[in-house]
Every structure is written in structure tokens, then in C-alpha cells.
Motif scaffolding. Structure first.
Motif, short mmCIF file in Angstrom:
data_model
loop_
_atom_site.label_atom_id
_atom_site.label_comp_id
_atom_site.label_asym_id
_atom_site.label_seq_id
_atom_site.Cartn_x
_atom_site.Cartn_y
_atom_site.Cartn_z
N HIS A 8 6.20 64.94 -18.09
CA HIS A 8 7.17 65.66 -17.74
C HIS A 8 8.50 65.35 -18.55
O HIS A 8 8.59 64.25 -18.54
N GLY A 9 9.14 66.48 -18.80
CA GLY A 9 10.22 66.11 -19.61
C GLY A 9 10.10 65.45 -20.89
O GLY A 9 9.00 65.75 -21.62
N ASP A 10 11.24 64.94 -21.70
CA ASP A 10 11.06 64.48 -22.89
C ASP A 10 11.13 62.79 -22.82
O ASP A 10 12.49 62.23 -22.68
N VAL A 11 10.14 62.29 -22.57
CA VAL A 11 9.98 60.66 -22.38
C VAL A 11 10.67 59.89 -23.40
O VAL A 11 11.36 58.89 -23.29
N GLU A 12 10.44 60.32 -24.58
CA GLU A 12 10.86 59.63 -25.87
C GLU A 12 12.31 59.69 -26.24
O GLU A 12 12.81 58.73 -26.05
N ALA A 13 12.84 60.81 -25.62
CA ALA A 13 14.52 60.89 -25.64
C ALA A 13 15.09 59.99 -24.64
O ALA A 13 16.02 59.37 -24.86
N ALA A 14 14.41 60.12 -23.49
CA ALA A 14 14.83 59.32 -22.24
C ALA A 14 15.01 57.89 -22.53
O ALA A 14 16.12 57.11 -22.49
N PHE A 15 14.04 57.19 -23.32
CA PHE A 15 13.89 55.77 -23.76
C PHE A 15 14.76 55.57 -24.96
O PHE A 15 15.38 54.60 -24.89
N ALA A 16 14.81 56.45 -25.60
CA ALA A 16 15.75 56.40 -26.73
C ALA A 16 17.40 56.14 -26.35
O ALA A 16 18.23 55.69 -27.03
N ALA A 17 17.58 57.11 -25.58
CA ALA A 17 18.91 56.99 -25.04
C ALA A 17 19.25 56.08 -23.72
O ALA A 17 20.59 55.91 -23.31
N ALA A 18 18.39 55.22 -23.30
CA ALA A 18 18.52 54.14 -22.07
C ALA A 18 19.48 53.27 -22.44
O ALA A 18 19.39 52.67 -23.71
N ALA A 19 20.43 52.79 -21.55
CA ALA A 19 21.09 51.85 -21.63
C ALA A 19 20.39 50.43 -21.48
O ALA A 19 20.46 49.21 -21.84
N TRP A 59 -5.50 47.50 -14.60
CA TRP A 59 -4.13 47.00 -15.20
C TRP A 59 -3.26 48.17 -15.36
O TRP A 59 -3.96 49.36 -15.72
N HIS A 60 -2.47 47.97 -15.47
CA HIS A 60 -0.93 48.79 -15.64
C HIS A 60 0.06 48.33 -16.63
O HIS A 60 0.51 47.16 -16.54
N ARG A 61 0.42 49.07 -17.74
CA ARG A 61 1.58 48.72 -18.58
C ARG A 61 2.57 49.77 -18.37
O ARG A 61 2.54 50.98 -18.28
N PHE A 62 3.71 49.06 -17.47
CA PHE A 62 5.02 49.97 -17.19
C PHE A 62 5.94 50.12 -17.99
O PHE A 62 6.36 48.95 -18.65
N ALA A 63 6.70 50.87 -18.29
CA ALA A 63 8.04 50.99 -18.79
C ALA A 63 9.16 51.80 -18.13
O ALA A 63 8.62 52.90 -17.57
N ARG A 65 24.54 54.81 -15.97
CA ARG A 65 25.01 54.74 -14.68
C ARG A 65 24.07 54.20 -13.70
O ARG A 65 24.18 54.24 -12.37
N GLY A 66 23.06 53.45 -14.33
CA GLY A 66 21.96 52.73 -13.34
C GLY A 66 21.01 53.64 -12.77
O GLY A 66 20.21 53.53 -11.84
N ARG A 67 20.73 55.00 -13.40
CA ARG A 67 19.97 55.84 -12.83
C ARG A 67 18.63 55.75 -13.58
O ARG A 67 18.65 55.51 -14.81
N LEU A 68 17.37 55.74 -12.88
CA LEU A 68 15.85 55.85 -13.46
C LEU A 68 15.90 57.25 -14.00
O LEU A 68 15.64 58.18 -13.27
N THR A 69 15.71 57.23 -15.45
CA THR A 69 15.70 58.54 -16.33
C THR A 69 14.26 58.83 -16.82
O THR A 69 14.13 59.72 -17.31
N GLY A 70 13.55 57.70 -16.94
CA GLY A 70 12.36 57.76 -17.74
C GLY A 70 11.33 56.63 -17.25
O GLY A 70 11.76 55.65 -16.68
N PRO A 113 13.10 62.53 -14.05
CA PRO A 113 13.00 63.87 -14.91
C PRO A 113 11.86 63.68 -16.18
O PRO A 113 11.34 64.65 -16.60
N ASN A 114 11.82 62.44 -16.67
CA ASN A 114 11.11 62.03 -17.57
C ASN A 114 9.92 61.10 -17.32
O ASN A 114 10.27 60.13 -17.20
N LEU A 115 8.60 61.72 -17.56
CA LEU A 115 7.67 60.62 -17.01
C LEU A 115 6.30 61.04 -17.72
O LEU A 115 6.10 62.18 -17.82
N ALA A 116 5.66 60.01 -18.04
CA ALA A 116 4.31 60.17 -18.60
C ALA A 116 3.41 58.89 -17.94
O ALA A 116 3.95 57.58 -17.96
N TYR A 117 2.15 59.54 -17.53
CA TYR A 117 1.00 58.62 -17.12
C TYR A 117 -0.33 58.79 -18.18
O TYR A 117 -0.40 59.90 -18.15
#
Length: 729
Positions: free
Chosen positions: A317-328, A441-445, A451-456, A487-491
Motif C-alpha cells: 500500500h502506498g509508496d513504501v520506498e518514499a516513506a523510508f527515504a523521507a523518514a526522520a 522469521w520476520h525482518r521488520f522495518a 512528528r513521531g508518526r509511523l509512516t512506513g 499509509p505505506n506498507l509492504a508484506y
């Protein structure tokens, strides 16, 4: 229950009450005739001359209390006193009684209305019979305590005095019968002890392991320790000469763990003799291509696959790569959990008698009808030639949804026709011939914005499967939370091969996924400067429905928030005094089997690495009605204890060269009484149909424990079981 010929009229009533698609069973429980003999009003209710009421309990009893709960629903609408009621277990006959399964926490939601209609329809027939007898309007009649009263004239009649006339009346469509207003309930909602408890305390025979009959032979069965191995040769003639041995039988299997693997059975007049002779067997097995599977091998392959691209995408869902690229800030962590055995106190067992083309079975099964089909296929007999008597089970937890023991007992009995055979697994057999909860096994990111919000959010899930599909109980839903709230999620998913048969363990899938997802989300919350309850409430947002599992009810975020708020209030989350060093509290939430549960664990960790749980607070929402409060609390407490056991007791199953290495409770332990904490349970009652609670209270306690350990020690638990070595220092 006694087998008495059922009259055609009673059968037609049973047909209406259980959905219409029935076929006549020649040996129907709960039937009767008029006069001094009990009278059957339908397939579930029999009324005796003394006005006692026998109610059939149709589902397997595995300790979840269903043998008491389902008759409570019938008795409530029948309008009798519980003291009048006698309960008997029915045999397996879905065409007569409807679905008969103990699994998936489905007993309450599936039977809430049908069983009440069984009682209400019988009550309506009794009222009609009284109205005809007295020549009055049925609307002027009232019932209570198994008595019909005409209030205008003061006339009364016991149900027993009306039963024969009621049984002769035309059937009633149960959809048209009026059910009680819940405000009028006198049985539903009251705490009633388990109907079998007095017999259990007295040590009376109730369980499959207790079955005894004249001429019975005991069977001990040896199969290849490597799953799927086939029999080649052995010292069968030598063992046949041992004292007390009656038969040594080779069972040729079909290579399917659910039904038949190859094996050699030793039969004797006592199980001790049969098992000792079994131990003298020297057998050769063909295990070609099966010895390469091992716990260490799985872990190594998973580690190698973890950094690669997943085999398949479960959700995006959404643009996962962009969310991580913009993450604080980005949080990453790997989690894992082991294979688990079920550890039922009563080992698997079954008694079978094959005679004159018919098969009779006594089994502690959770799911008898698939067993009937497997036995029919294995023996080449029609399903209708098989009668399955359901005994009480000494624990199930999903293990007895599989019927391998039933098929094996029948296959052995078929070679000694006319002789009843009881197959009993030794404890080691039980541990090493299970249908295991699969490891994973799970590899999470996680991506957190300024603002402390989970975006990806991403997860690479490595599990077990073949031909591109996970094997039994190894699946993960594409809607696994926090899907739908980020908003941006990938499994993604990758599969490993295994020869271990897998199966459903209490709260299947959820018992593992709850640990990894809620534990990682606690890491995310800490990184964002929040607590996990705060993060959960933020993600859940306003009340709405989120997809959960295909063809299953949605996750309602309002109900989720309700139990989160409730358990935080119960435990005084965030409001208490600072805990001493080595002490911590952790939170966990999970939605499964239509039940919403939030839990807080209070744990103390010693310098030596001993984690001791002091208290657990549990808030649950399973709808509008708790049918049997004392049993409901017992079920939740049992779930919590079992979940803590998975985490702390070292129950991991290990495999070497294709075979399981554990033997007994010393190396596959279960929780002991001294390890059980105080467990406080409270309910959030909502305006939703009642749902089950045998399973949904289990998943949250494991991450709540792991998160409490982090609060106490600063150490993250990312793999199970938790050991002293992880926590010491």
C-alpha cells in the motif's frame, strides 16, 4: 447417550431444528416413546416421567466447558431449572446435530441462536400441548421450572405430563419461534460449574484413555522417527514370541501424516506388555531424502534468505520506498519463534472395533467428521458404516483436530476383526508424532517521520511451505495489523521446505504473529517517544472496520480501543509509582477469533536472569453476553498461562536429521502451578453477537511479557523461548 429407535415425527423435528439437510441415523441419541419411557421432543431434549430433562451436548469437550455451555443455551429457552437438567454427550452425527467441532472458538457464535431455538421450539410445543389440553389460548400460558401455568385459571402441568402430546404435534419452524429477551435470562449469564467436574474429582472414567470393554487388546505403535519414512524389515517374529504378546502387525500407510504412515503395532492384553514388546522391535526404515531437515538448517537458510527479495508479495500500500527515504528515523529488527508441540496431558489415543463391515470408534477427537472420512478411505468402508463415540479429551489445543490416531487405531483393529483395540501413544510418541505449530522469521522495518508518526512499515516473513503456498498454520494475512493503519506498507513472504507435519495450535497463527508484531511495535513506540497503548490508539484512529481475514469479521477499531482503555485503567498504566529496579510492565493487544483482548504483564527479572510474572491484567470484548462467567474466566486464565508457558517454559521443538529430539515434559516442559501469576479478568460488554474466547486471550500475553522484560531490563526479546542466558546480568 442411549440408542433408542427414533420416531419419524421426532426425526422430522430434529431435521427442522438443525437446518433441514439431514439423513436418518439408525442409532440416534435422545430418542424415546410415550409413557414411562423418556419422551424426545427433538434430537437434543428428552423428558422423563419425573420431569427431569436430559439435554444432549453435541460438541467435543476438551476442557473448554462446551458440554455445560451449549446445554445452558437450550435449558434457558426451554425454561427449566438447571437442577432438573441432566447432560449427556451425543455421538458424532453432523446430519442430525449440526456441526460438531471444538476449534476456532466457534462454539458460541455458531450455536448461540441454533441451540436457543432448540430449547424455544420445544417449549413452544409444550405450551401448545397444554393449550389444546385445556382449550385455552397459548398466549395466556406461562412457563417456568419445567411447568406450564394458565394464569387465569391457576391450572398447571409439568412438562413430563405434556411431553407425549407435544411430541405428536406438527413440527415448528425454529426461525419463527420467539426467543427470550436477555433481560429475562435466568441460566445464561450465571456461573455454573462444569457438569463433568464431580466425576473428574472422583476419578471416574470419562476420557478416551479410560475406555475399557471385554476382550479389549492394547496396542503400542512404532513408526519411523523420521517423518515420512517407510517400513523395510524388522525382527517381527522374535517379538511375536515374547510373553503376553498377542499380535505384531505391519500397517502399510499412504504417506500422509493425517491418516497413515507405515508402522508396526504390538497388541497385548495390557498396554505395559505391548509397550515393552514394542521397545524390543529392531526395525529398518527407508528415510531417503528425509534426513536433511533440521532446526539448524532452517535457521541458516532463513538467515540467507532474509536479506534477499521475498518470494512473493502479500500486501503493498502506498509508496513504501518514499516513506523510508523521507523518514526522520528508521527502526529495524529481526524476530523469530520455534516449532511447538501441543503438550496435551492426555496422550493421543483411540479405541476401535471392526466387525461385520462396520466400524465403531471411541475417540477424544476435536473434529470427528474428517476422521470418519479418513477411516472410510483407509478401510474401504462407507462413512455411514462408521459410528464415532466422542469421549472427553484431556486437553486438545488444536492437536485433536487431526485424527491420525483414529485412522491408525481403525487400521490396526481391521486386522483383528471382532476384537476391540485401544491404541495409546506414550508421552514420547505424543511429543514426537505431533502436528507442530510452525516456526517462522520476520525482518521488520518501520519509518517514523519528524512528528513521531509511523509512516512506513515492512515485514519479510519467512515461513514453511511448498508449491508457493504456506503449509497448514504457517500463513499470515495480508491484513495483519498495522495494515490499514499505516499509509505505506509492504508484506513479503518466502517459503522453506520441511518434512514436519504442522497443525493448529491454540490461537493458530496469532500465537506467533501477536508476539512479533506487538513486540516490534513496542520498539517503534519507544523510538517515537510513546508508549505502545498510545501508539495503538493513534494508529487505530476513529471507530471503523478494517479487513482482517478473508471471509471473516472485520477488526473494529472502536472495540479495540475499548479493551485498550479498559486494561490500562485496570492496571493504572502510567499512573503508578516508579517500579523498583528489575521490575517492569508491558502491554499487548490482539484481535483474533472475533475476540478483542488487551493485556498488561507485571514481571520481575533477577540478576541471574529468572523472569517471574507477578500479575497479568486482561480486558476482553467478546460481545454482548458472557454465557457462563466462571468458565469464561477460567478460559482466559488458561490462555494466559499457556501463552506464558510458550514464552518461558522452553517448549521449543528441535529437529535433527529429519526427526524431533524432544522426549517428554522434562525437555518440552509446560507451566507448573507454582509459576502461575495472579490473573485479573474484566469484560467490556458491547452490543455485538457473542463470540468465543477459548483462543483470543492467548496472543497478547506473549508480547506483553516481552515488552515488560524490556521495561525491566532494557533488553529486547526477539526470539522465543526466553532463557536465563538472554536476561542475566
Amino acid at each position: 447417550m442411549p440408542d433408542i429407535a427414533i420416531e419419524r415425527r421426532s426425526f422430522l423435528k430434529a431435521t427442522l431444528l438443525t437446518g433441514g439437510a439431514l439423513a436418518i441415523d439408525a442409532r440416534v441419541a435422545l430418542a424415546g416413546t410415550a409413557g414411562e419411557a423418556p419422551v424426545a421432543l427433538n434430537a437434543f431434549i428428552r423428558i422423563a416421567a419425573d420431569n427431569s430433562i436430559t439435554i444432549g451436548a453435541k460438541n467435543p469437550e476438551i476442557g473448554q466447558g462446551v458440554k455445560t455451555m451449549l446445554p445452558m443455551l437450550i435449558a434457558e429457552e426451554l425454561d427449566v431449572d438447571w437442577a432438573q437438567v441432566r447432560i449427556e454427550q451425543t455421538h458424532a452425527a453432523e446430519k442430525l446435530f449440526g456441526p460438531q467441532v471444538a476449534g476456532g472458538s466457534r462454539a458460541t457464535p455458531v450455536n448461540w441462536l441454533p441451540m436457543r431455538r432448540v430449547g424455544a421450539t420445544a417449549r413452544s410445543l409444550l405450551v401448545q400441548a397444554a393449550a389444546r389440553k385445556w382449550g385455552v389460548d397459548p398466549a395466556g400460558l406461562a412457563t417456568a421450572g419445567g411447568v406450564v401455568t394458565h394464569e387465569a385459571s391457576g391450572r398447571t402441568a409439568r412438562y413430563a405430563d405434556l411431553a407425549a402430546e407435544a411430541a405428536a404435534l406438527p413440527p415448528i419452524d425454529p426461525e419463527n419461534v420467539k426467543l427470550k429477551d436477555p433481560a429475562a435470562f435466568r441460566i445464561i449469564g450465571t456461573s455454573i460449574g462444569g457438569v463433568d467436574v464431580p466425576a473428574i474429582v472422583a476419578g471416574k472414567p470419562l476420557y478416551g484413555i479410560d475406555v475399557a470393554m471385554p476382550g479389549l487388546l492394547h496396542a503400542a505403535l512404532e513408526v519411523c522417527p523420521v517423518f515420512g519414512g517407510t517400513f523395510r524389515a524388522g525382527n517381527l517374529d522374535e517379538v511375536r514370541k515374547m510373553p503376553g504378546v498377542r499380535h505384531v502387525i505391519v500397517i502399510k500407510g499412504n504417506g500422509q501424516a493425517e491418516s497413515l504412515y507405515d508402522g508396526v503395532a504390538v497388541l497385548a492384553e495390557s498396554w505395559w506388555v505391548a509397550d515393552r514388546a514394542r521397545q524390543a522391535l529392531d526395525l529398518q526404515w527407508d528415510t531417503a531424502g528425509l534426513e536433511g531437515f533440521s532446526t539448524d538448517g532452517y535457521a541458516a537458510e532463513a538467515a540467507a534468505r532474509m536479506g534477499a527479495k521475498p518470494d512473493a508479495e502479500l500486501a503493498r500500500h502506498g509508496d513504501v520506498e518514499a516513506a523510508f527515504a523521507a523518514a526522520a528515523r528508521v527502526v529495524r529488527a529481526d524476530y523469530s519463534y520455534p516449532f511447538l508441540a501441543h503438550g496435551t496431558l492426555e496422550p493421543q489415543n483411540c479405541t476401535a472395533l471392526v466387525k461385520d463391515g462396520k466400524v465403531e470408534i471411541w475417540a477424544p477427537t476435536q473434529n470427528p467428521e474428517p476422521g470418519r472420512k479418513l477411516v472410510a478411505e483407509a478401510l474401504g468402508v462407507p462413512p455411514e458404516a462408521i459410528r464415532i463415540n466422542m469421549t472427553r479429551s484431556g486437553g486438545g489445543f488444536g492437536r485433536r483436530l487431526m485424527n491420525d490416531y483414529m485412522v491408525r487405531a481403525a487400521a490396526i483393529a481391521a486386522q483383528v476383526p471382532g476384537t476391540p483395540v485401544k491404541l495409546l501413544y506414550a508421552r514420547t510418541d505424543d511429543v514426537r508424532r505431533d502436528f507442530y505449530r510452525p516456526g517462522g522469521w520476520h525482518r521488520f522495518a518501520a519509518a517514523i517521520d519528524g512528528r513521531g508518526r509511523l509512516t512506513g512499515f515492512t515485514d519479510h516473513f519467512i515461513t514453511f511451505g511448498q508449491d508457493g503456498k504456506p503449509i497448514r498454520s504457517a500463513q499470515m494475512s495480508p491484513f495483519e495489523f498495522p495494515a490499514g493503519c499505516v499509509p505505506n506498507l509492504a508484506y513479503g513472504q518466502s517459503l522453506l521446505a520441511t518434512n514436519l507435519p504442522t497443525g493448529w495450535l491454540r490461537a493458530p497463527g496469532s500465537n506467533a504473529l501477536g508476539f512479533v508484531f506487538q513486540s516490534f511495535l513496542d520498539e517503534v513506540a519507544v523510538a517515537a517517544g510513546k508508549t505502545l497503548p498510545d501508539l495503538m490508539i493513534e494508529l487505530l484512529g476513529e471507530p471503523r472496520d478494517l479487513p482482517w481475514l478473508p471471509n471473516a469479521p472485520a477488526l473494529n477499531t472502536g472495540r479495540a480501543r475499548g479493551v485498550i482503555d479498559k486494561v490500562c485503567a485496570m492496571a493504572g498504566w502510567g499512573k503508578g509509582a516508579r517500579l523498583p529496579e528489575g521490575r517492569g510492565r508491558g502491554f499487548g493487544f490482539y484481535f483474533s477469533h472475533m475476540g478483542y483482548f488487551a493485556e498488561i504483564v507485571d514481571v520481575a527479572v533477577s540478576a541471574e536472569g529468572e523472569a517471574r510474572v507477578a500479575k497479568v491484567w486482561v480486558a476482553g470484548d467478546v460481545g454482548s453476553q458472557i454465557v457462563n462467567p466462571v468458565n469464561a474466566i477460567n478460559q482466559v486464565q488458561g490462555s494466559v498461562i499457556e501463552g506464558l508457558g510458550y514464552a518461558l517454559s522452553g517448549q521449543a521443538i528441535t529437529q535433527v536429521a529429519g526427526a524431533v529430539t524432544q522426549e517428554n515434559f522434562h525437555d518440552a516442559p509446560i507451566p507448573r502451578i507454582g509459576e502461575v501469576p495472579e490473573i485479573v479478568v474484566e469484560w467490556v460488554i458491547t452490543d455485538n453477537p457473542p463470540s468465543g474466547l477459548g483462543e483470543p486471550a492467548l496472543p497478547p500475553v506473549i508480547p506483553a511479557l516481552a515488552n515488560a522484560i524490556h521495561a525491566a531490563t532494557g533488553k529486547r526479546i526477539r526470539s522465543l523461548p526466553i532463557t536465563a542466558e538472554m536476561l542475566a546480568g
